[in-house]
Every structure is written in C-alpha cells, then in structure tokens.
Write an enzyme that holds these catalytic residues in place. Structure first.
Site, mmCIF file in Angstrom:
data_model
loop_
_atom_site.group_PDB
_atom_site.id
_atom_site.type_symbol
_atom_site.label_atom_id
_atom_site.label_comp_id
_atom_site.label_asym_id
_atom_site.label_seq_id
_atom_site.Cartn_x
_atom_site.Cartn_y
_atom_site.Cartn_z
ATOM 1 N N HIS A 115 -14.595 1.085 -0.116
ATOM 2 C CA HIS A 115 -13.533 0.283 0.005
ATOM 3 C C HIS A 115 -12.455 0.784 0.853
ATOM 4 O O HIS A 115 -11.267 0.266 0.849
ATOM 5 C CB HIS A 115 -13.076 -0.247 -1.300
ATOM 6 C CG HIS A 115 -13.909 -1.230 -1.987
ATOM 7 N ND1 HIS A 115 -14.089 -1.746 -3.259
ATOM 8 C CD2 HIS A 115 -15.156 -2.051 -1.329
ATOM 9 C CE1 HIS A 115 -14.980 -2.715 -3.495
ATOM 10 N NE2 HIS A 115 -15.680 -2.634 -2.205
ATOM 11 N N GLN A 136 -15.778 2.679 -5.546
ATOM 12 C CA GLN A 136 -14.873 1.559 -4.996
ATOM 13 C C GLN A 136 -13.320 2.013 -4.950
ATOM 14 O O GLN A 136 -12.616 1.136 -4.579
ATOM 15 C CB GLN A 136 -15.232 0.318 -5.824
ATOM 16 C CG GLN A 136 -16.583 0.043 -5.987
ATOM 17 C CD GLN A 136 -17.066 -0.879 -6.999
ATOM 18 O OE1 GLN A 136 -17.569 -0.614 -7.811
ATOM 19 N NE2 GLN A 136 -16.479 -2.319 -6.730
ATOM 20 N N ASN A 137 -13.096 2.916 -5.738
ATOM 21 C CA ASN A 137 -11.673 3.429 -5.680
ATOM 22 C C ASN A 137 -11.073 3.949 -4.341
ATOM 23 O O ASN A 137 -11.930 4.564 -3.400
ATOM 24 C CB ASN A 137 -11.610 4.263 -6.699
ATOM 25 C CG ASN A 137 -11.939 3.789 -8.026
ATOM 26 O OD1 ASN A 137 -11.889 2.487 -8.260
ATOM 27 N ND2 ASN A 137 -12.498 4.607 -8.834
ATOM 28 N N VAL A 138 -9.963 3.613 -4.060
ATOM 29 C CA VAL A 138 -9.274 4.125 -2.909
ATOM 30 C C VAL A 138 -8.292 5.272 -2.877
ATOM 31 O O VAL A 138 -7.781 5.787 -2.207
ATOM 32 C CB VAL A 138 -8.358 2.745 -1.943
ATOM 33 C CG1 VAL A 138 -9.295 1.901 -1.616
ATOM 34 C CG2 VAL A 138 -7.221 2.335 -2.967
ATOM 35 N N ASP A 139 -8.372 5.617 -4.215
ATOM 36 C CA ASP A 139 -7.537 6.788 -4.402
ATOM 37 C C ASP A 139 -8.354 8.170 -4.253
ATOM 38 O O ASP A 139 -9.569 8.154 -3.793
ATOM 39 C CB ASP A 139 -7.289 6.921 -6.178
ATOM 40 C CG ASP A 139 -7.964 6.995 -7.102
ATOM 41 O OD1 ASP A 139 -9.087 7.990 -7.115
ATOM 42 O OD2 ASP A 139 -8.264 5.997 -7.660
ATOM 43 N N TYR A 173 0.803 -1.187 0.027
ATOM 44 C CA TYR A 173 0.045 0.114 -0.093
ATOM 45 C C TYR A 173 0.825 1.072 0.005
ATOM 46 O O TYR A 173 0.380 2.517 -0.549
ATOM 47 C CB TYR A 173 -0.967 0.026 1.264
ATOM 48 C CG TYR A 173 -2.082 -0.953 0.772
ATOM 49 C CD1 TYR A 173 -3.027 -0.884 0.083
ATOM 50 C CD2 TYR A 173 -1.889 -2.406 1.548
ATOM 51 C CE1 TYR A 173 -4.162 -1.787 -0.184
ATOM 52 C CE2 TYR A 173 -2.901 -3.481 1.501
ATOM 53 C CZ TYR A 173 -4.192 -3.026 0.401
ATOM 54 O OH TYR A 173 -4.831 -4.186 0.253
ATOM 55 N N GLY A 187 -17.422 2.637 -14.931
ATOM 56 C CA GLY A 187 -16.196 1.891 -15.111
ATOM 57 C C GLY A 187 -16.073 0.818 -13.891
ATOM 58 O O GLY A 187 -15.019 0.509 -13.120
ATOM 59 N N THR A 188 -17.224 0.070 -13.552
ATOM 60 C CA THR A 188 -17.218 -1.047 -12.626
ATOM 61 C C THR A 188 -17.665 -2.249 -13.206
ATOM 62 O O THR A 188 -18.740 -2.186 -14.094
ATOM 63 C CB THR A 188 -17.847 -0.626 -11.369
ATOM 64 O OG1 THR A 188 -18.027 -1.929 -10.557
ATOM 65 C CG2 THR A 188 -19.135 -0.113 -11.746
ATOM 66 N N SER A 189 -17.475 -3.435 -13.316
ATOM 67 C CA SER A 189 -17.856 -4.630 -13.717
ATOM 68 C C SER A 189 -19.452 -4.968 -13.103
ATOM 69 O O SER A 189 -19.944 -5.849 -13.616
ATOM 70 C CB SER A 189 -16.955 -5.851 -13.263
ATOM 71 O OG SER A 189 -16.899 -6.148 -11.940
#
Length: 230
Positions: A105, A87-90, A54, A170-172
């Site tokens: 997330h 869902q992104n951690v940025d 990380y 942009g997510t499945s």
C-alpha cells in the site's frame, strides 16, 4: 537452504506501537471520510488537505517504536528466508531490523511524481504544494489510494505462492486485493493467523491455525516455536 516464510501484516501489528488504525467503524480516518484523503479524486479536489493529512502521519513516525511482534519477526531471519508483505505504510518493520519488505500500500517515507508513478523519492519531512519532481510535476504521497492499481501485488502473490509457511498478523483479510493473497498459498502449507478477532474459519483452509491473540501476545510465542522447528 533456508525454508521460506511469507508474513502478511496489517494494521493490528502497528496499532500496538501507537499508530492509529486505517479507519474506524464509521469509515472515518482521523475525522475525515477516507475518500477525501485516500483517493485520486480527493487529491484532485483538495491536494492541500491530503498532503497535510499524510504530513501528520509522517510526523508521528519518530514518536512510535517497533513492538515485540516486529522484533520477533526480525529474529526469524536467522533461521528462515523471510519476506514480509505489509499493508502498513509505516517503517516499523524496517526499524525492527527486518530486511525483505514488500509494502503493497506504499510508504509514508517516500513521495512520487504525479506524472510518473515510477519516479519515487525518499521523503522524511513535510510534503507541500510546490514540491516538484525533477521534471517539474507536483509530488504526492507514495501511497496506494482507493481505486488505484497495486503495483507490488504480483510480487506479493509470488512470495506467498513460494512460501513453505505463511503467517498472517493483524489484518481483517477483508480488504481486497490484499485479502486474496492467502489464496496463493500452496495447499499443504501451514498457515498461522494471529488476530484477537479472527474472522476466518479453520474449516476454510487446510492447515490453518488460528491464534486469537494480539500481535504482541501471539507473534513472539509462534516465532519461538518456528525457531525450534528450523
């Protein structure tokens, strides 16, 4: 009173800024089995490996920048009450100017106590063994790992349930529990799904519009249309 838009974003919006996707087709993340670097068991077994993993992700953040999709979503706030569930951690949404974020997330730029998940600190540098919370417990990345509860899921579901418009980018829509959020949308609410490889059918949901484009190609155009309708 502004109408509410809830936007669900995944790796597809960040990858166009140069951030690597969560894992490749082989289930590896930067050459690691995801369970080695994204599970409580992996952290217990080799905390140094996990912290270093990380740290590398965190170091990459200053080298990447919000793209046109991130920036377009920020413009929506002038016309709508916008909540972004990511869902992104940025931190690319924040750096683009979006103000109402739910990071389901977790976040790379935060750390939390291993003994108290509610003891969360801002963290911008490397996180190492020996970095302790105020109670003397080791700090860990503020990331929701496989097998862990998703603390903000209820908040995300509420935002989706109360939206007048839902946008998915942009997510499945395959990774649960995040994938289940679409089912909280009210029946007659328009849903826009922007992804170059959409794997949902317009027959599955009422009022679903599929835009088979990348985030950078599809989001600015959709935002322009929604601004006209505001």
């Amino acid at each position: 009173m502004k109408r509410k838009i809830t936007v669900l974003t995944g790796a597809g919006i960040s990858v166009e800024s140069g951030i690597n996707t969560f894992r490749d087709a082989g289930g590896l993340w930067e050459g690691h089995d995801v369970m080695e670097v994204a599970s409580p068991q992996g952290f217990a077994k080799n905390p140094e490996l996990v912290l270093n993993f990380y740290n590398q992700r965190r170091r990459q953040l200053p080298e990447v920048f919000p793209n046109e999709a991130h920036k377009a979503l920020c413009k929506l706030e002038d016309y709508y009450d916008v909540t972004i569930v990511t869902q992104n951690v940025d931190d690319l949404h924040e750096r683009a100017g979006s103000t109402n974020l739910i990071h389901i997330h977790g976040e790379l730029l935060k750390a939390r106590s291993t003994a108290n998940e509610k003891l969360i600190l801002p963290w911008t540098t490397d996180l190492n063994l020996g970095d302790l919370c105020e109670k003397g417990h080791q700090l860990r990345p503020h990331i929701v790992w496989f097998g862990e509860a998703v603390p903000l899921l209820e908040q995300a579901a509420f935002a989706t349930q109360n939206a007048d418009i839902v946008i998915i980018i942009g997510t499945s829509m395959q990774v649960y529990p995040a994938a289940g959020l679409i089912d909280y949308a009210q029946k007659n609410v328009p849903i826009y799904f922007i992804d170059p490889y959409p794997n949902v059918s317009e027959n599955n949901y009422k009022n679903l519009t599929i835009i088979a484009k990348t985030a950078v190609e599809g989001v600015p155009n959709l935002v322009s249309e929604l601004i006209k309708q505001a």
